[in-house]
Design an enzyme around this catalytic site. Sequence first.
Site, PDB file in Angstrom:
ATOM      1  N   HIS A  73     -77.652  79.617  45.530  1.00  0.00           N
ATOM      2  CA  HIS A  73     -76.582  79.188  44.797  1.00  0.00           C
ATOM      3  C   HIS A  73     -75.696  80.541  45.113  1.00  0.00           C
ATOM      4  O   HIS A  73     -75.747  81.142  45.997  1.00  0.00           O
ATOM      5  CB  HIS A  73     -77.301  80.835  43.185  1.00  0.00           C
ATOM      6  CG  HIS A  73     -76.273  80.012  42.613  1.00  0.00           C
ATOM      7  ND1 HIS A  73     -75.009  80.659  41.869  1.00  0.00           N
ATOM      8  CD2 HIS A  73     -76.321  79.263  40.778  1.00  0.00           C
ATOM      9  CE1 HIS A  73     -74.275  80.328  41.197  1.00  0.00           C
ATOM     10  NE2 HIS A  73     -75.596  80.088  40.835  1.00  0.00           N
ATOM     11  N   GLU A 133     -81.413  74.931  37.721  1.00  0.00           N
ATOM     12  CA  GLU A 133     -81.798  73.540  38.302  1.00  0.00           C
ATOM     13  C   GLU A 133     -83.692  73.735  38.056  1.00  0.00           C
ATOM     14  O   GLU A 133     -83.857  72.349  37.443  1.00  0.00           O
ATOM     15  CB  GLU A 133     -81.243  72.979  39.283  1.00  0.00           C
ATOM     16  CG  GLU A 133     -79.555  73.146  38.990  1.00  0.00           C
ATOM     17  CD  GLU A 133     -79.295  72.847  37.714  1.00  0.00           C
ATOM     18  OE1 GLU A 133     -79.677  72.510  36.818  1.00  0.00           O
ATOM     19  OE2 GLU A 133     -77.775  72.253  38.136  1.00  0.00           O
TER      20      GLU A 133
HETATM   21  N1  COA Z   1     -82.527  74.622  50.664  1.00  0.00           N
HETATM   22  C1  COA Z   1     -82.313  75.074  51.855  1.00  0.00           C
HETATM   23  N2  COA Z   1     -81.021  75.515  52.611  1.00  0.00           N
HETATM   24  C2  COA Z   1     -80.187  75.766  51.984  1.00  0.00           C
HETATM   25  C3  COA Z   1     -80.527  75.975  50.408  1.00  0.00           C
HETATM   26  C4  COA Z   1     -81.566  74.953  49.508  1.00  0.00           C
HETATM   27  N3  COA Z   1     -81.156  74.960  49.024  1.00  0.00           N
HETATM   28  N4  COA Z   1     -79.016  76.580  49.913  1.00  0.00           N
HETATM   29  C5  COA Z   1     -78.641  76.717  50.776  1.00  0.00           C
HETATM   30  N5  COA Z   1     -79.505  76.537  52.452  1.00  0.00           N
HETATM   31  C6  COA Z   1     -78.323  77.268  53.120  1.00  0.00           C
HETATM   32  C7  COA Z   1     -78.261  76.526  53.688  1.00  0.00           C
HETATM   33  O1  COA Z   1     -78.202  75.309  54.776  1.00  0.00           O
HETATM   34  C8  COA Z   1     -77.426  77.582  54.809  1.00  0.00           C
HETATM   35  O2  COA Z   1     -77.801  77.155  56.065  1.00  0.00           O
HETATM   36  P1  COA Z   1     -76.940  77.464  57.597  1.00  0.00           P
HETATM   37  O3  COA Z   1     -76.709  78.484  57.765  1.00  0.00           O
HETATM   38  O4  COA Z   1     -77.931  77.445  59.000  1.00  0.00           O
HETATM   39  O5  COA Z   1     -76.185  76.571  56.949  1.00  0.00           O
HETATM   40  C9  COA Z   1     -77.057  78.697  54.262  1.00  0.00           C
HETATM   41  O6  COA Z   1     -78.225  78.413  53.384  1.00  0.00           O
HETATM   42  C10 COA Z   1     -75.864  79.424  53.490  1.00  0.00           C
HETATM   43  O7  COA Z   1     -75.217  77.804  52.630  1.00  0.00           O
HETATM   44  P2  COA Z   1     -74.155  77.557  52.395  1.00  0.00           P
HETATM   45  O8  COA Z   1     -73.923  76.563  51.931  1.00  0.00           O
HETATM   46  O9  COA Z   1     -72.894  78.938  52.687  1.00  0.00           O
HETATM   47  O10 COA Z   1     -74.777  78.013  49.879  1.00  0.00           O
HETATM   48  P3  COA Z   1     -73.662  77.757  49.296  1.00  0.00           P
HETATM   49  O11 COA Z   1     -73.863  79.684  48.689  1.00  0.00           O
HETATM   50  O12 COA Z   1     -72.394  77.153  49.702  1.00  0.00           O
HETATM   51  O13 COA Z   1     -74.544  76.738  48.352  1.00  0.00           O
HETATM   52  C11 COA Z   1     -75.522  75.947  47.052  1.00  0.00           C
HETATM   53  C12 COA Z   1     -74.862  76.742  47.390  1.00  0.00           C
HETATM   54  C13 COA Z   1     -76.089  75.726  45.501  1.00  0.00           C
HETATM   55  C14 COA Z   1     -74.664  74.433  46.881  1.00  0.00           C
HETATM   56  C15 COA Z   1     -76.918  75.495  47.938  1.00  0.00           C
HETATM   57  O14 COA Z   1     -77.892  76.722  47.757  1.00  0.00           O
HETATM   58  C16 COA Z   1     -77.755  74.457  47.554  1.00  0.00           C
HETATM   59  O15 COA Z   1     -76.775  73.506  47.772  1.00  0.00           O
HETATM   60  N6  COA Z   1     -78.132  74.371  47.085  1.00  0.00           N
HETATM   61  C17 COA Z   1     -79.562  72.721  46.489  1.00  0.00           C
HETATM   62  C18 COA Z   1     -78.571  72.232  44.775  1.00  0.00           C
HETATM   63  C19 COA Z   1     -79.071  72.837  44.459  1.00  0.00           C
HETATM   64  O16 COA Z   1     -79.450  73.147  44.409  1.00  0.00           O
HETATM   65  N7  COA Z   1     -78.137  73.372  43.733  1.00  0.00           N
HETATM   66  C20 COA Z   1     -77.668  74.125  42.050  1.00  0.00           C
HETATM   67  C21 COA Z   1     -77.453  74.919  41.746  1.00  0.00           C
HETATM   68  S1  COA Z   1     -76.927  76.115  40.415  1.00  0.00           S
END
Ligand code: COA
Length: 359
Positions: free
Chosen positions: A246, A301
């Site tokens: 998140h 989710e």
């Molecule tokens: N599974 C695997 N790796 C994940 C991850 C997940 N669900 N969520 C984040 N990461 C990883 C990223 O790949 C990144 O890794 P890296 O530094 O090796 O590239 C690191 O964690 C940080 O990611 P970042 O994109 O900065 O996180 P964010 O805070 O921008 O992203 C979300 C938040 C929600 C977009 C992300 O966690 C995600 O895509 N989750 C899956 C989709 C989901 O469940 N969405 C509903 C949200 S309520």
Amino acid sequence: MQLGLEGVVAAETSLSHVDGEIGRLILRGHEIEELAGRASFEEVLALLWQGLAEEARDPAVLATALGAARCRAYAIAAPRIDAAEGLAPVEQLRLLLSALPDAETLPHHLLAVAAVPVFVAMLARRATGATSIAPDPALGHAADFLRMLRGAPAEPAEAKALDAYLVTIADHGLNASTFTARIVASTRAGTFSAVAAALCALKGPLHGGAPGPVLDMLDAIGTEANIEPWLAGALDEGERLMGFGHRVYRVRDPRAEVLKKVVTGLRGRANRIRFAEAVEATALRLLAERKRGRRLDTNVEFYTALVLEALQLPRALFTSIFAIGRVAGWTAHILEQERSGRLIRPQSVYVGPLPQAAA
Ligand code: COA
């Protein structure tokens, strides 16, 4: 400069507060745990609209007005629904929301909230060749949606579970779709435009599109023995595990726990919940091992998927059903933004080439 606006404050709000460090969500002075399963969607809508909309003075008056507005939404959609032919469910909803006329005389925030479940149910029935079912204004919002969708009254326990879900996701700070709604509202484009734009943002898999893929993941894993190999394989491929991580929470999303209780309260779900818990535990362990710099935990989710599955709602409708609840927050933010009257217009840093100096 913060790419992705992480940590940037872009609005003042008295609607909701997300504390990502301790996993806390407050709606207008109430903990989410106090509201979900205890207050109805209509009561929470009244809470969010308090001081912003006339109808919010009395939740009972609001419930009546919302029922009447569902009937109005049904009449508006009926002649337009054929235009949605051939689109995916959330695209169909996008189309019908965009078609709400600015000339409408009902308060637009009221009609927007009323319209979403009516449109989702009408569109879903049309897709299966079934005739639309008109709203029953005397029913609660959640119960009426299930009845319009299925063509039969919902069990009270099911309506209560859906109601608790809608309350849990009603508002959540300045998430991407809510921010979108505020930006559009700040241009004075009107509520229907702001709500349609918000839905476009919600549709993405990084925001509201995750619960369907969560179930796809659970199905693809299939057996307890396959949990670790499957999850490790997905991470090896660089995939994100749906239902985890998140932008704001560094701990477990409090809504995950609330929704886990909701699904646990429904009959016949014990095996599915046990399997999901095993997947969750392994996913958290693998994410902790592999993403050492980043605390990734379960988000809303993951258990949303289990609640909607338990209610036998089709996966293809999950994002649209999210919008039934979240439109409460969108409209409250739109009303709040309109009061502020200030156009949202940030700046970018130009990193492109400069014009060649004249020779
Ligand atoms: N599974 C695997 N790796 C994940 C991850 C997940 N669900 N969520 C984040 N990461 C990883 C990223 O790949 C990144 O890794 P890296 O530094 O090796 O590239 C690191 O964690 C940080 O990611 P970042 O994109 O900065 O996180 P964010 O805070 O921008 O992203 C979300 C938040 C929600 C977009 C992300 O966690 C995600 O895509 N989750 C899956 C989709 C989901 O469940 N969405 C509903 C949200 S309520």
